[in-house]
Design a protein around this motif. Structure first.
Motif, PDB file in Angstrom:
ATOM      1  N   LEU A 279       0.813  -1.218   0.000  1.00  0.00           N
ATOM      2  CA  LEU A 279       0.000   0.000   0.000  1.00  0.00           C
ATOM      3  C   LEU A 279       0.842   1.261   0.000  1.00  0.00           C
ATOM      4  N   GLY A 280       2.150   1.121  -0.146  1.00  0.00           N
ATOM      5  CA  GLY A 280       3.018   2.279  -0.071  1.00  0.00           C
ATOM      6  C   GLY A 280       2.992   2.860   1.335  1.00  0.00           C
ATOM      7  N   PRO A 281       3.290   4.143   1.480  1.00  0.00           N
ATOM      8  CA  PRO A 281       3.285   4.771   2.804  1.00  0.00           C
ATOM      9  C   PRO A 281       1.932   4.705   3.507  1.00  0.00           C
ATOM     10  N   TYR A 282       0.849   4.601   2.721  1.00  0.00           N
ATOM     11  CA  TYR A 282      -0.483   4.494   3.323  1.00  0.00           C
ATOM     12  C   TYR A 282      -0.611   3.252   4.203  1.00  0.00           C
ATOM     13  N   GLY A 283       0.215   2.247   3.963  1.00  0.00           N
ATOM     14  CA  GLY A 283       0.173   1.045   4.782  1.00  0.00           C
ATOM     15  C   GLY A 283       0.360   1.331   6.260  1.00  0.00           C
ATOM     16  N   TYR A 284       1.167   2.335   6.588  1.00  0.00           N
ATOM     17  CA  TYR A 284       1.358   2.715   7.995  1.00  0.00           C
ATOM     18  C   TYR A 284       0.049   3.248   8.585  1.00  0.00           C
ATOM     19  N   LEU A 285      -0.661   4.057   7.811  1.00  0.00           N
ATOM     20  CA  LEU A 285      -1.931   4.607   8.292  1.00  0.00           C
ATOM     21  C   LEU A 285      -2.972   3.500   8.442  1.00  0.00           C
ATOM     22  N   ALA A 286      -3.009   2.597   7.468  1.00  0.00           N
ATOM     23  CA  ALA A 286      -3.922   1.456   7.569  1.00  0.00           C
ATOM     24  C   ALA A 286      -3.600   0.620   8.801  1.00  0.00           C
ATOM     25  N   ALA A 287      -2.308   0.478   9.099  1.00  0.00           N
ATOM     26  CA  ALA A 287      -1.897  -0.298  10.274  1.00  0.00           C
ATOM     27  C   ALA A 287      -2.330   0.385  11.564  1.00  0.00           C
ATOM     28  N   ILE A 288      -2.222   1.705  11.624  1.00  0.00           N
ATOM     29  CA  ILE A 288      -2.683   2.424  12.819  1.00  0.00           C
ATOM     30  C   ILE A 288      -4.179   2.207  12.995  1.00  0.00           C
ATOM     31  N   LEU A 289      -4.949   2.376  11.934  1.00  0.00           N
ATOM     32  CA  LEU A 289      -6.395   2.162  12.019  1.00  0.00           C
ATOM     33  C   LEU A 289      -6.710   0.726  12.443  1.00  0.00           C
ATOM     34  N   ALA A 290      -6.018  -0.243  11.867  1.00  0.00           N
ATOM     35  CA  ALA A 290      -6.246  -1.642  12.217  1.00  0.00           C
ATOM     36  C   ALA A 290      -5.889  -1.912  13.677  1.00  0.00           C
ATOM     37  N   ALA A 291      -4.781  -1.362  14.140  1.00  0.00           N
ATOM     38  CA  ALA A 291      -4.379  -1.572  15.539  1.00  0.00           C
ATOM     39  C   ALA A 291      -5.406  -0.976  16.488  1.00  0.00           C
ATOM     40  N   VAL A 292      -5.842   0.234  16.200  1.00  0.00           N
ATOM     41  CA  VAL A 292      -6.820   0.897  17.073  1.00  0.00           C
ATOM     42  C   VAL A 292      -8.135   0.119  17.070  1.00  0.00           C
ATOM     43  N   GLN A 293      -8.523  -0.387  15.899  1.00  0.00           N
ATOM     44  CA  GLN A 293      -9.746  -1.200  15.829  1.00  0.00           C
ATOM     45  C   GLN A 293      -9.580  -2.490  16.628  1.00  0.00           C
ATOM     46  N   ARG A 294      -8.446  -3.159  16.487  1.00  0.00           N
ATOM     47  CA  ARG A 294      -8.227  -4.411  17.213  1.00  0.00           C
ATOM     48  C   ARG A 294      -8.181  -4.190  18.719  1.00  0.00           C
ATOM     49  N   LEU A 295      -7.822  -2.979  19.133  1.00  0.00           N
ATOM     50  CA  LEU A 295      -7.790  -2.640  20.557  1.00  0.00           C
ATOM     51  C   LEU A 295      -9.162  -2.193  21.068  1.00  0.00           C
ATOM     52  N   GLY A 296     -10.166  -2.247  20.198  1.00  0.00           N
ATOM     53  CA  GLY A 296     -11.531  -1.943  20.612  1.00  0.00           C
ATOM     54  C   GLY A 296     -11.872  -0.469  20.635  1.00  0.00           C
ATOM     55  N   GLN A 297     -11.069   0.362  19.974  1.00  0.00           N
ATOM     56  CA  GLN A 297     -11.320   1.797  20.011  1.00  0.00           C
ATOM     57  C   GLN A 297     -11.869   2.343  18.699  1.00  0.00           C
ATOM     58  N   LEU A 298     -12.160   1.458  17.748  1.00  0.00           N
ATOM     59  CA  LEU A 298     -12.861   1.793  16.511  1.00  0.00           C
ATOM     60  C   LEU A 298     -13.828   0.654  16.234  1.00  0.00           C
ATOM     61  N   PRO A 299     -14.936   0.925  15.552  1.00  0.00           N
ATOM     62  CA  PRO A 299     -15.876  -0.161  15.249  1.00  0.00           C
ATOM     63  C   PRO A 299     -15.265  -1.167  14.270  1.00  0.00           C
ATOM     64  N   ALA A 300     -15.745  -2.394  14.353  1.00  0.00           N
ATOM     65  CA  ALA A 300     -15.247  -3.460  13.485  1.00  0.00           C
ATOM     66  C   ALA A 300     -15.830  -3.374  12.081  1.00  0.00           C
ATOM     67  N   THR A 301     -16.937  -2.653  11.938  1.00  0.00           N
ATOM     68  CA  THR A 301     -17.575  -2.529  10.639  1.00  0.00           C
ATOM     69  C   THR A 301     -17.818  -1.056  10.330  1.00  0.00           C
ATOM     70  N   ILE A 302     -18.185  -0.785   9.093  1.00  0.00           N
ATOM     71  CA  ILE A 302     -18.470   0.587   8.680  1.00  0.00           C
ATOM     72  C   ILE A 302     -19.775   1.029   9.330  1.00  0.00           C
ATOM     73  N   PRO A 303     -19.783   2.179  10.003  1.00  0.00           N
ATOM     74  CA  PRO A 303     -21.029   2.662  10.602  1.00  0.00           C
ATOM     75  C   PRO A 303     -22.119   2.809   9.544  1.00  0.00           C
ATOM     76  N   ALA A 304     -23.372   2.574   9.931  1.00  0.00           N
ATOM     77  CA  ALA A 304     -24.500   2.604   8.999  1.00  0.00           C
ATOM     78  C   ALA A 304     -24.538   3.900   8.193  1.00  0.00           C
ATOM     79  N   ALA A 305     -24.172   5.012   8.796  1.00  0.00           N
ATOM     80  CA  ALA A 305     -24.218   6.300   8.105  1.00  0.00           C
ATOM     81  C   ALA A 305     -23.248   6.359   6.932  1.00  0.00           C
ATOM     82  N   LEU A 306     -22.240   5.518   6.935  1.00  0.00           N
ATOM     83  CA  LEU A 306     -21.238   5.541   5.873  1.00  0.00           C
ATOM     84  C   LEU A 306     -21.463   4.461   4.812  1.00  0.00           C
ATOM     85  N   HIS A 307     -22.444   3.591   5.002  1.00  0.00           N
ATOM     86  CA  HIS A 307     -22.649   2.493   4.053  1.00  0.00           C
ATOM     87  C   HIS A 307     -22.855   2.997   2.629  1.00  0.00           C
TER      88      HIS A 307
END
Length: 164
Positions: free
Chosen positions: A128-156
């Motif tokens: 993913l190029g440098p974006y991979g770091y940002l994706a990893a931060i989002l994934a880590a925060v999600q795995r730690l329970g601080q982001l939802p596991a799925t896309i919120p209904a408002a964003l579907h």
């Protein structure tokens, strides 16, 4: 409590932007750090960002994360393919461990294709190029329970190409 993430970078990544731009692009490690910090600030998480060309120093940093970080994001670079020491250190860390590679290592030459350190990680992001770091931060925060596991209904609708 806000997530604490340690981001580690292995050998030669301090030369991003100069080193093989046809593979790694023109973004520098400093620019990656700045974008990671901006995302971390937006998410309300703390990051520490490190780079070392020395395997033992990376082992020490992983060990120092014990009890002080909730996740490690690591681009082991060349050590991905050789370092039993990094594997052993990562196995000690009990939090989320995400390996990141700027290039798609699976499409590279034989020397750069098979990461052994990924065996000690929760997940791997590559290509993913440098974006991979940002994706990893989002994934880590999600795995730690601080982001939802799925896309919120408002964003579907947005995720499907429509309007929210």
């Amino acid at each position: 409590m806000a997530a604490r993430i340690m981001i580690l970078n292995g050998p030669n990544l301090n030369f991003l932007g100069i080193r093989e731009p046809h593979i790694y692009g023109s973004t520098t490690l400093g620019e990656i750090e700045a974008s990671c910090q901006a995302l971390a600030d937006h998410l309300g998480v703390s990051i520490s960002f490190h780079q070392s060309n020395m395997e033992g120093e990376l082992v020490n940093l992983i060990q120092s994360a014990h009890g002080k970080a909730d996740a490690i994001i690591m681009n082991p670079a060349a050590y991905s393919f050789t370092s039993i020491a990094l594997i052993d250190a990562l196995k000690i860390f009990e939090g989320v461990k995400i390996e990141v590679h700027i290039s798609n290592i699976h499409a590279r030459d034989e020397l750069h294709r098979h990461s052994i350190t990924s065996s000690a990680c929760t997940s791997v992001i590559c290509g993913l190029g440098p974006y991979g770091y940002l994706a990893a931060i989002l994934a880590a925060v999600q795995r730690l329970g601080q982001l939802p596991a799925t896309i919120p209904a408002a964003l579907h609708g947005i995720a499907a190409g429509g309007k929210a």
